[in-house]
Design a protein around this motif. Structure first.
Motif, PDB file in Angstrom:
ATOM      1  N   GLN A   1      -5.804  -3.153  11.456  1.00 58.60           N
ATOM      2  CA  GLN A   1      -4.968  -3.094  10.277  1.00 58.60           C
ATOM      3  C   GLN A   1      -3.639  -2.164  10.633  1.00 58.60           C
ATOM      4  OE1 GLN A   1      -7.807  -2.465   7.270  1.00 58.60           O
ATOM      5  NE2 GLN A   1      -7.385  -4.458   6.485  1.00 58.60           N
ATOM      6  N   GLN A   2      -4.111  -0.975  11.176  1.00 59.14           N
ATOM      7  CA  GLN A   2      -3.030  -0.174  11.612  1.00 59.14           C
ATOM      8  C   GLN A   2      -2.114  -0.574  12.599  1.00 59.14           C
ATOM      9  OE1 GLN A   2      -5.710   2.856  13.083  1.00 59.14           O
ATOM     10  NE2 GLN A   2      -5.501   4.304  11.044  1.00 59.14           N
TER      11      GLN A   2
ATOM     12  N   LEU B   1       0.564   3.629   1.781  1.00 57.64           N
ATOM     13  CA  LEU B   1       1.132   4.226   2.992  1.00 57.64           C
ATOM     14  C   LEU B   1       1.818   3.115   3.811  1.00 57.64           C
ATOM     15  CD1 LEU B   1      -2.556   5.895   4.032  1.00 57.64           C
ATOM     16  CD2 LEU B   1      -0.355   6.861   3.508  1.00 57.64           C
ATOM     17  N   GLN B   2       2.055   2.204   3.406  1.00 59.51           N
ATOM     18  CA  GLN B   2       2.967   1.172   4.189  1.00 59.51           C
ATOM     19  C   GLN B   2       4.171   1.317   3.735  1.00 59.51           C
ATOM     20  OE1 GLN B   2       0.857  -2.196   2.720  1.00 59.51           O
ATOM     21  NE2 GLN B   2       0.055  -2.688   4.944  1.00 59.51           N
TER      22      GLN B   2
ATOM     23  N   TYR C   1       1.161   4.595   8.427  1.00 57.81           N
ATOM     24  CA  TYR C   1       0.064   3.315   8.484  1.00 57.81           C
ATOM     25  C   TYR C   1      -1.033   3.780   7.558  1.00 57.81           C
ATOM     26  CZ  TYR C   1      -1.157   6.118  12.490  1.00 57.81           C
ATOM     27  OH  TYR C   1      -1.493   6.940  13.222  1.00 57.81           O
ATOM     28  N   ARG C   2      -1.849   2.813   7.149  1.00 61.87           N
ATOM     29  CA  ARG C   2      -2.986   2.911   6.522  1.00 61.87           C
ATOM     30  C   ARG C   2      -4.186   3.551   7.561  1.00 61.87           C
ATOM     31  NH1 ARG C   2      -4.002  -3.005   4.701  1.00 61.87           N
ATOM     32  NH2 ARG C   2      -2.754  -3.349   6.641  1.00 61.87           N
TER      33      ARG C   2
ATOM     34  N   ALA D   1      -8.870   1.940   6.208  1.00 58.00           N
ATOM     35  CA  ALA D   1      -8.268   0.720   7.065  1.00 58.00           C
ATOM     36  C   ALA D   1      -8.829   0.618   8.455  1.00 58.00           C
ATOM     37  CB  ALA D   1      -6.718   0.685   7.174  1.00 58.00           C
TER      38      ALA D   1
ATOM     39  N   ASP E   1       0.228  -2.805  10.708  1.00 56.83           N
ATOM     40  CA  ASP E   1       1.167  -1.963  10.017  1.00 56.83           C
ATOM     41  C   ASP E   1       2.232  -1.910  10.781  1.00 56.83           C
ATOM     42  OD1 ASP E   1      -0.134  -2.248   7.552  1.00 56.83           O
ATOM     43  OD2 ASP E   1      -1.003  -0.249   7.808  1.00 56.83           O
TER      44      ASP E   1
ATOM     45  N   ASP F   1       0.808  -1.166  -0.031  1.00 61.84           N
ATOM     46  CA  ASP F   1       0.120  -0.075  -0.005  1.00 61.84           C
ATOM     47  C   ASP F   1       0.813   1.223   0.064  1.00 61.84           C
ATOM     48  OD1 ASP F   1      -3.182   0.709   0.731  1.00 61.84           O
ATOM     49  OD2 ASP F   1      -1.775   2.129   1.638  1.00 61.84           O
TER      50      ASP F   1
END
Length: 269
Positions: free
Chosen positions: A86-87, A23-24, A76-77, A82, A90, A21
C-alpha cells in the motif's frame, strides 16, 4: 532509518491531498518560472515512522527551488496500519495526482524525477522497477524520467534480513513478513525485468549493507538494460545515513554535485 528532523520549514508550500487517508497528503513548492521540472521526494523512517516534514527544512528543498525546479515531499500510510504494498501504491498515486494537476501547479509533467531516502529509497526503487504500481495509478514507467536513491537498503529483502544484523532486523520483518515469495515481490532487485523507470542514480554511504544492496541493485538494473549509476559518498553509520538526507543541497556536500548533474541531464527538454 531516519525519523522526523527539526529544521524550520521552507516557506511557500501547499498541502495537497492525493487520497482520503490523513497520511495521503503531500507538500508542494511551486517553481519561480512556469513549466518547470519537478523533484518528488519520498521520506524514510523504517516504513513505520516519519512524514513529509522530514525534508521541509532540508537544504534540498531550497536548493531545488534555486535551481528552478518545483519540489514535492509526500506522506504515505505507515506500517503496521498499512502494508508496504500500500505504501508503494501511495507513492505511485501521489505521482499521478501531481501529474494530473501539472498545469494548475505550474510544472512540466514530462520532466519529473522521483527521489527517496532510506525506506523511501526502497519505495521509490520498488515503484520504479515493478510497473504494477504505476499501472494501477494510470501511468507507464516513463511517467518519471529517473529515480534517485539515497542510501537505501532492503532492495533485496531476503538478503537484507539474512545479512543486515540485529539493528533493524525486527523492523524489516515487521515490514516484509516471513513469506519468501512476498519478500521477493517487494525487492526491487528481483523486479528489474523491463519495463522500468528510464534511469537510476543510486547513492550510498560507507555501510556494509547499504553498499552491498546498492551495488547489487545497480548491477541487476544494468543487466536488464536499464541505465543505473552507483556512487559512494562520504559518511559512515547512522550519522552518515542521516546526513545524506539533511545535507543534500548544501554546496559543499559531495552528493549535491552528483544529484545536480543527474537532474540537469535528465531535465533537458
Amino acid at each position: 532509518m531516519e525519523g522526523r528532523t527539526q529544521e524550520a520549514p521552507v516557506p511557500g508550500k501547499t498541502d495537497i491531498a492525493y487520497g482520503a487517508d490523513p497520511l495521503q497528503h503531500l507538500d508542494f513548492w511551486r517553481a519561480k518560472a512556469p513549466d518547470a521540472p519537478l523533484v518528488i521526494f519520498v521520506h524514510g523512517g523504517g516504513w513505520k515512522r516519519g512524514d513529509k516534514s522530514n525534508t521541509t527544512g532540508a537544504a534540498k528543498v531550497s536548493h531545488s527551488l534555486a535551481a528552478g525546479y518545483a519540489f514535492a515531499s509526500i506522506d504515505y500510510r505507515l506500517v503496521p496500519a498499512a502494508t508496504v504494498e500500500q505504501q508503494a501504491q501511495d507513492v505511485a498515486d501521489a505521482v499521478a495526482a501531481l501529474r494530473g494537476q501539472a498545469a494548475k501547479l505550474g510544472f512540466d509533467p514530462t520532466r519529473i524525477v522521483l527521489m527517496g531516502h532510506s525506506a523511501g529509497a526502497h519505495l521509490a526503487a520498488l515503484v520504479g522497477t515493478d510497473p504494477r504500481y504505476f499501472a494501477k495509478a494510470g501511468m507507464k514507467p516513463a511517467a518519471v524520467r529517473g529515480v534517485i536513491l539515497l542510501d537505501g537498503a532492503a532492495y533485496d529483502v531476503p538478503r537484507q534480513i539474512a545479512e543486515g544484523g540485529n539493528f533493524m532486523h525486527d523492523t524489516y520483518v515487521q515490514a516484509f513478513g516471513s513469506d519468501p515469495a512476498r519478500q521477493k515481490a517487494l525487492s526491487p532487485t528481483f523486479q528489474v525485468a523491463a519495463p522500468n523507470a528510464p534511469d537510476f542514480l543510486i547513492l550510498h554511504i560507507a555501510r556494509d549493507d547499504g553498499t552491498a544492496q546498492s551495488t547489487a541493485l545497480g548491477a541487476a538494473l544494468r543487466a536488464a538494460g536499464t541505465p543505473a549509476e552507483v556512487k559512494a559518498v562520504e559518511g559512515k553509520g547512522l550519522r552518515g545515513h542521516m546526513e545524506i538526507n539533511r545535507k543534500l543541497g548544501e554546496p559543499d556536500y559531495p552528493a549535491t554535485a552528483l544529484v545536480d548533474a543527474y537532474l540537469k541531464r535528465h531535465f533537458v527538454r
